[in-house]
Motif scaffolding. Structure first.
Motif, mmCIF file in Angstrom:
data_model
loop_
_atom_site.group_PDB
_atom_site.id
_atom_site.type_symbol
_atom_site.label_atom_id
_atom_site.label_comp_id
_atom_site.label_asym_id
_atom_site.label_seq_id
_atom_site.Cartn_x
_atom_site.Cartn_y
_atom_site.Cartn_z
ATOM 1 N N GLY A 51 105.750 153.209 74.775
ATOM 2 C CA GLY A 51 105.111 154.410 75.309
ATOM 3 C C GLY A 51 105.321 154.541 76.802
ATOM 4 O O GLY A 51 105.570 155.637 77.312
ATOM 5 N N GLN A 52 105.245 153.422 77.508
ATOM 6 C CA GLN A 52 105.490 153.446 78.950
ATOM 7 C C GLN A 52 106.934 153.830 79.254
ATOM 8 O O GLN A 52 107.199 154.593 80.184
ATOM 9 C CB GLN A 52 105.172 152.084 79.562
ATOM 10 N N MET A 53 107.857 153.317 78.470
ATOM 11 C CA MET A 53 109.263 153.666 78.680
ATOM 12 C C MET A 53 109.522 155.143 78.406
ATOM 13 O O MET A 53 110.262 155.805 79.145
ATOM 14 C CB MET A 53 110.160 152.793 77.798
ATOM 15 N N LEU A 54 108.931 155.667 77.343
ATOM 16 C CA LEU A 54 109.089 157.088 77.036
ATOM 17 C C LEU A 54 108.471 157.965 78.118
ATOM 18 O O LEU A 54 108.997 159.045 78.423
ATOM 19 C CB LEU A 54 108.468 157.409 75.673
ATOM 20 N N ASP A 55 107.354 157.520 78.689
ATOM 21 C CA ASP A 55 106.752 158.275 79.787
ATOM 22 C C ASP A 55 107.691 158.337 80.990
ATOM 23 O O ASP A 55 107.795 159.367 81.660
ATOM 24 C CB ASP A 55 105.421 157.651 80.198
ATOM 25 N N ILE A 56 108.375 157.245 81.274
ATOM 26 C CA ILE A 56 109.325 157.224 82.383
ATOM 27 C C ILE A 56 110.528 158.120 82.075
ATOM 28 O O ILE A 56 110.974 158.890 82.921
ATOM 29 C CB ILE A 56 109.776 155.778 82.687
ATOM 30 N N ILE A 57 111.032 158.046 80.843
ATOM 31 C CA ILE A 57 112.206 158.833 80.465
ATOM 32 C C ILE A 57 111.900 160.327 80.533
ATOM 33 O O ILE A 57 112.687 161.117 81.060
ATOM 34 C CB ILE A 57 112.680 158.432 79.055
ATOM 35 N N SER A 62 101.611 158.902 82.634
ATOM 36 C CA SER A 62 101.387 157.772 81.750
ATOM 37 C C SER A 62 99.936 157.737 81.280
ATOM 38 O O SER A 62 99.023 158.172 81.976
ATOM 39 C CB SER A 62 101.717 156.467 82.484
ATOM 40 N N ILE A 63 99.727 157.202 80.108
ATOM 41 C CA ILE A 63 98.373 157.062 79.576
ATOM 42 C C ILE A 63 97.601 156.036 80.399
ATOM 43 O O ILE A 63 96.378 156.049 80.426
ATOM 44 C CB ILE A 63 98.388 156.693 78.077
ATOM 45 N N ALA A 64 98.307 155.155 81.118
ATOM 46 C CA ALA A 64 97.631 154.165 81.955
ATOM 47 C C ALA A 64 96.971 154.831 83.164
ATOM 48 O O ALA A 64 96.007 154.315 83.705
ATOM 49 C CB ALA A 64 98.619 153.106 82.416
ATOM 50 N N GLU A 65 97.503 155.987 83.590
ATOM 51 C CA GLU A 65 96.911 156.683 84.717
ATOM 52 C C GLU A 65 95.620 157.393 84.339
ATOM 53 O O GLU A 65 94.759 157.607 85.166
ATOM 54 C CB GLU A 65 97.911 157.693 85.291
ATOM 55 N N VAL A 66 95.512 157.807 83.093
ATOM 56 C CA VAL A 66 94.282 158.410 82.592
ATOM 57 C C VAL A 66 93.586 157.332 81.775
ATOM 58 O O VAL A 66 93.946 157.060 80.647
ATOM 59 C CB VAL A 66 94.568 159.650 81.718
ATOM 60 N N GLU A 67 92.607 156.716 82.369
ATOM 61 C CA GLU A 67 91.954 155.561 81.764
ATOM 62 C C GLU A 67 90.963 156.032 80.708
ATOM 63 O O GLU A 67 90.022 156.759 81.004
ATOM 64 C CB GLU A 67 91.244 154.760 82.841
#
Length: 100
Positions: A51-57, A62-67
């Motif tokens: 998921g993190q890689m797809l967010d970068i692509i 990122s879902i990590a930014e919205v906790e």
């Protein structure tokens, strides 16, 4: 084994069907435990990383930014607070207060 009557030959020799099926049952149990281990321990981290890689692509947030928190907190005078999420950059959150 039934095509060439091997099951009948094994039964005639005195070996039970349970003993004949025991390796297949053991292998099925072993594969089930291995699959459960993979599902519970390996896949969550792999899905998070993908998921993190797809967010970068796709250049999206990122879902990590919205906790995602989803907490229930008991306040004074029978108030219950429900925090749905907290966004760090904008200091924004979704909160609901229930009065009883």
């Amino acid at each position: 084994m039934s095509k060439n009557n091997e099951v009948i030959a094994v039964q005639v020799s005195g070996i039970s069907l349970l003993r004949l099926a025991l390796p297949a049952i053991f292998l099925g149990l072993l594969l089930s435990l291995f699959t459960f281990f993979i599902q519970e321990n390996v896949l969550p981290q792999a899905n998070k990383k993908s998921g993190q890689m797809l967010d970068i692509i796709h250049k999206r947030k990122s879902i990590a930014e919205v906790e995602l928190i989803k907490n229930w907190v008991l306040g004074k005078q029978n108030q219950i607070y429900f925090y749905d999420y907290f966004e760090k950059e904008k200091n924004a959150s979704s909160i609901s207060i229930f009065f009883f």
